[in-house]
Each structure stands twice: as C-alpha cells, then as structure tokens.
Scaffold this active site. Structure first.
Site, short mmCIF file in Angstrom:
data_model
loop_
_atom_site.label_atom_id
_atom_site.label_comp_id
_atom_site.label_asym_id
_atom_site.label_seq_id
_atom_site.Cartn_x
_atom_site.Cartn_y
_atom_site.Cartn_z
N ASP A 1 -4.70 -6.34 5.30
CA ASP A 1 -5.73 -7.17 5.92
C ASP A 1 -5.66 -8.61 5.41
O ASP A 1 -6.09 -9.54 6.08
CB ASP A 1 -7.11 -6.57 5.65
N PHE B 1 -3.71 3.44 14.66
CA PHE B 1 -4.02 4.49 13.68
C PHE B 1 -5.13 3.96 12.79
O PHE B 1 -5.25 2.75 12.61
CB PHE B 1 -2.79 4.79 12.81
N LYS C 1 8.97 -17.91 -9.80
CA LYS C 1 8.24 -16.80 -10.44
C LYS C 1 7.05 -17.37 -11.23
O LYS C 1 7.22 -18.32 -12.00
CB LYS C 1 9.19 -16.05 -11.37
N LYS D 1 -14.25 1.68 15.49
CA LYS D 1 -13.01 0.91 15.43
C LYS D 1 -12.31 0.82 16.79
O LYS D 1 -11.81 -0.23 17.16
CB LYS D 1 -12.07 1.53 14.40
N ASN E 1 0.85 -1.20 0.00
CA ASN E 1 0.00 0.00 0.00
C ASN E 1 0.88 1.25 0.00
O ASN E 1 2.10 1.15 0.03
CB ASN E 1 -0.95 -0.02 1.20
N LYS F 1 -11.33 -2.75 18.42
CA LYS F 1 -9.93 -3.15 18.62
C LYS F 1 -9.58 -3.27 20.10
O LYS F 1 -8.70 -4.01 20.47
CB LYS F 1 -8.99 -2.12 17.99
O1 C5P Z 1 -8.87 -2.04 10.82
P1 C5P Z 1 -7.88 -1.04 10.32
O2 C5P Z 1 -6.92 -1.61 9.33
O3 C5P Z 1 -8.47 0.23 9.85
O4 C5P Z 1 -7.04 -0.64 11.64
C1 C5P Z 1 -5.92 0.12 11.56
C2 C5P Z 1 -5.07 -0.10 12.81
O5 C5P Z 1 -4.97 -1.49 13.07
C3 C5P Z 1 -3.65 0.37 12.60
O6 C5P Z 1 -3.14 0.76 13.87
C4 C5P Z 1 -2.94 -0.86 12.07
O7 C5P Z 1 -1.56 -0.81 12.35
C5 C5P Z 1 -3.67 -1.98 12.80
N1 C5P Z 1 -3.84 -3.22 12.06
C6 C5P Z 1 -3.34 -4.38 12.59
N2 C5P Z 1 -3.51 -5.57 11.93
C7 C5P Z 1 -4.16 -5.63 10.76
C8 C5P Z 1 -4.69 -4.45 10.21
C9 C5P Z 1 -4.50 -3.27 10.88
O8 C5P Z 1 -2.75 -4.34 13.65
N3 C5P Z 1 -4.29 -6.78 10.16
#
Ligand code: C5P
Length: 395
Positions: A275, A322, A285, A336, A209, A340
């Site tokens: 994700d 974040f 390859k 969120k 990304n 979390k």
């Molecule tokens: O759910 P989202 O991706 O928006 O959440 C963002 C936060 O969660 C960020 O702090 C990112 O570092 C963390 N994150 C994580 N593991 C993932 C996706 C995001 O720890 N698989």
C-alpha cells in the site's frame, strides 16, 4: 467416463511397478480410449511386449530407428495423442526429460510432446529424495507437467519410504480430469499478477510481504490449460510455459499491467501489492547513524485494481481481485468489492495457518459484484485456481 475420441499415449520405464500398468491400459481401453504404448528398453525387463500389445490392442514401440512410415514415430505419436502418461517414471527418465535429452523413443516423444504430460514416478526412497531428481521434477512442474506423487510404504528394493507408484485409479482419474479440462478460456487473453511487491529503500534493503506467488502461478497454469493466452506479471522468478513479466515494485506492476490492459479480456490481481512505498529511495546504502531511532517516510502507492476498474469504463473486460483478511472475512470483502469496483473478489482468511501464504493449499470465498457469494472448500491451490477460473468464465 467416456474417452471415446481420445488417444492416450502411455510411456513405461524400467521399474518394477511396470507390471501394474497393464491394469491402467485396461482401464483406458474400457473407457473407450485408443491406447498407444511406448516403452524404454529397460521396461521390457519387467513386463512383456506381448502382454502390453494384447492389452493396448496396438503394436508396442521401443525402438526409435524402426520406422514403419515416412514420418518418424516420435513425431507422429506426439501429434496423434491427446495426452501422455508416463508411469512408472524412473529417476533416469524424469531427469532426461527435464533436460531435453531424447536418447530413446520414449524420451524423444516427450521432447516433441506439446500437450499435457502426466508423470507418476516410482523409485527407491533415497533416489526420490536426491536433490538433482527433485530439481528436475521442479523444473518439469514449472513447465506445466503434472506429477502424481509416489506413496510411502514398503518398496520392492527392501526399503520402506516414499517412492511407491501411486494407485492406478489415481493415474487414470488424473488423465481423465485433464482430458476433460474445460476449454472455457480458449482464445482469451488472461493477465494475472502474483507475488508480493518489493519496495526498495536503498540498493540493499526493501519492504515486502510474505506472499509466495503460488496462488497466482496456479491460476496462470490452470488458465493456460483452459486454453487462454496467459501473461503472468510476477515479482517471483518463475520458469513457465506462458509469457511472464518480472517486476519488483507496485509502480512497475502497474506499468506492466498498463502494457497488457488494452488486449486483456480477463485481469486477475492475485499479487499482494504494497500500500505504501519509500518516499526517498537512496541511491547509496544508508549508513548507520548515532541516532537510536530513524524515520522512514512512506507514500501511498496507487490502488492498481481500483484504477484499472475505473479505466475500464464500460468496456467488456472481467476484472478480479484478491483480498487477505484476518477477521470478518465476508463483511470486509463485501465492503472492498464495492470500493474497488471489480467484478469478483476472492477472499482469503489469513488467520488460518494451514492455508494461504506460502501454503500449497487454500480455501477461499468468491464474492461477485451482484452480491453472490461462493465458498470453495479447502483444496490444493491448483484445484482452487481452476474453480475460480471456471466461476469467472461463467460470468
Ligand atoms: O485493499 P487490499 O490491499 O486489501 O486489496 C487487495 C486487492 O487489491 C488485490 O487484488 C491486490 O492485488 C490489489 N491491490 C492493488 N493495489 C494496491 C493494493 C492492492 O491493486 N495498492
């Protein structure tokens, strides 16, 4: 602003703007600081030793081999000062310091100096744009040296362009800010993640990304200045004045965090973690096939932040995440933070082009677990980083 118990070491190099530093010395004196002046031999072509001596109320040093004491000057000056301000800094002196060259008293002190160095460059605009000079500046920035960008305007050499020493007020204020930097994180172990994770498809391809890692790096730099023991877990290669752990994938990032988890007091997840990852990584390859469409299967990555919060239980650790949102910033962030289970969530509005990804600026909203919301107005990522850390440290 009183600088009563502070010692400011002012390094002057051989540029026409050297005469302006007389005013800077006066300002530090008025604020109550003890001032010590060190010049390169060329600086004295532009300003006299007597003037600097009278203003700084101290002997001015130029020569490395004229010791008055058993301890060499470059070491005792470095030990006694709280900050070193080099202004004006020529391309020559900047490049020498960046490469560890210590061939006069000023560069020797810079080499031995372990506290904050502020550099205000001044030079011809073509010298400023020189790639070697810019690379040396980047090197020093990555090691925590603060640069005060030169201004654009009429230059003493007859050119017009970028290269004029920034204002004396700006140099003074930057030094005062640095000297008064809060030490609220003194002794704390702070772990920060940064950059976008890289999920490999085969030895040559990957999914990632746009995260530049700049916000995480700014947080790590500010945390270090606030006295923390910093570990930056990053997907971006970085030269830094603190411990860095280089990772690629979300799984590697999670493993690195697990290593640091027990000793961490504060964890800040500024990384953009994928994700999903590729289900079947190919050791070879992947070849183009006759098919017009192919399918890449993805599997879900662990939500590292959520799992860390669960693992913490009732242990006293602060965990912040974040989030990047393109609409309904606060509503989505509220959902969120609850999902979390972290203490703070810093919400970024990615619909704006002037902040966020790759930009040097940011504007964020910090949510806390008790429903508090604090908006930080647009500023450089370094200023935003300090404000985020101060907010978290007040917890
Ligand atoms: O759910 P989202 O991706 O928006 O959440 C963002 C936060 O969660 C960020 O702090 C990112 O570092 C963390 N994150 C994580 N593991 C993932 C996706 C995001 O720890 N698989």
């Amino acid at each position: 602003m009183s600088l009563q118990d502070k010692t400011v070491l002012i390094g002057i190099t051989g540029g026409i703007a050297a005469y302006k530093i007389c005013e800077l010395i006066r300002k530090f004196q008025k604020a109550g600081a003890k001032t010590r002046v060190v010049c390169t031999p060329n600086a004295l072509n532009f300003v006299t030793k007597l003037t600097l001596q009278n203003l700084s109320k101290n002997q001015v040093f130029v020569d490395e081999f004229n010791p008055k004491d058993w301890k060499p000057e470059h070491i005792s000056f470095a030990d006694e000062a709280d900050i070193m301000v080099i202004a004006p800094a020529t391309a020559n002196t900047i490049s020498k310091i960046a490469n560890g060259i210590a061939d006069n008293l000023l560069t020797s002190i810079a080499c031995a100096f372990s506290k904050q160095i502020i550099i205000a460059p001044a030079m011809n605009c073509n010298m400023w744009q020189n790639i070697a000079v810019q690379e040396n500046i980047s090197k020093l920035k990555s090691r925590g040296v603060e640069f005060l960008e030169p201004e654009t305007g009429f230059l003493a050499c007859g050119y017009s362009g970028k290269g004029r020493l920034c204002s004396i007020d700006k140099i003074f204020n930057a030094a005062v800010e640095s000297l008064n930097f809060s030490q609220k994180l003194a002794g704390k172990n702070v772990v920060i993640t940064s950059g976008g994770t890289i999920e490999e498809i085969d030895p040559v391809r990957y999914i990632s990304n746009y995260s530049s890692g700049k916000m995480g790096f700014a947080l790590a730099n500010s945390a270090k200045k606030m006295g923390a023991n910093v570990t930056l877990i990053t997907t971006k290669p970085i030269e830094a004045p603190f411990k860095t752990v280089k990772v690629k994938s979300a799984i590697q990032m999670q493993n690195a965090l697990d290593e640091e988890f027990e000793t961490a007091d504060i964890i800040i997840m500024a990384a953009a973690v994928a994700d999903y990852r590729v289900k079947n990584y190919s050791e070879q390859k992947l070849k183009k096939t006759s098919e017009d469409e192919i399918t890449l299967q993805l599997v879900k990555n662990p939500d590292i932040l959520k799992e860390l919060c669960q693992k913490r239980g009732d242990r006293k650790k602060i965990i912040a995440g974040f989030c990047a949102e393109s609409e309904n910033l606060v509503e989505n962030a509220k959902e969120k933070i609850a999902k979390k289970g972290c203490d703070f969530l810093v919400a970024n509005d990615i619909s704006r082009k002037d902040i966020g990804f790759s930009s040097d600026d940011n504007e964020v909203t910090i949510l806390d677990k008790n429903g508090g919301i604090k908006k930080l107005e647009k500023a450089s990522k370094s200023v935003i980083a300090t404000k985020i850390l101060e907010h978290i440290a007040n917890e």
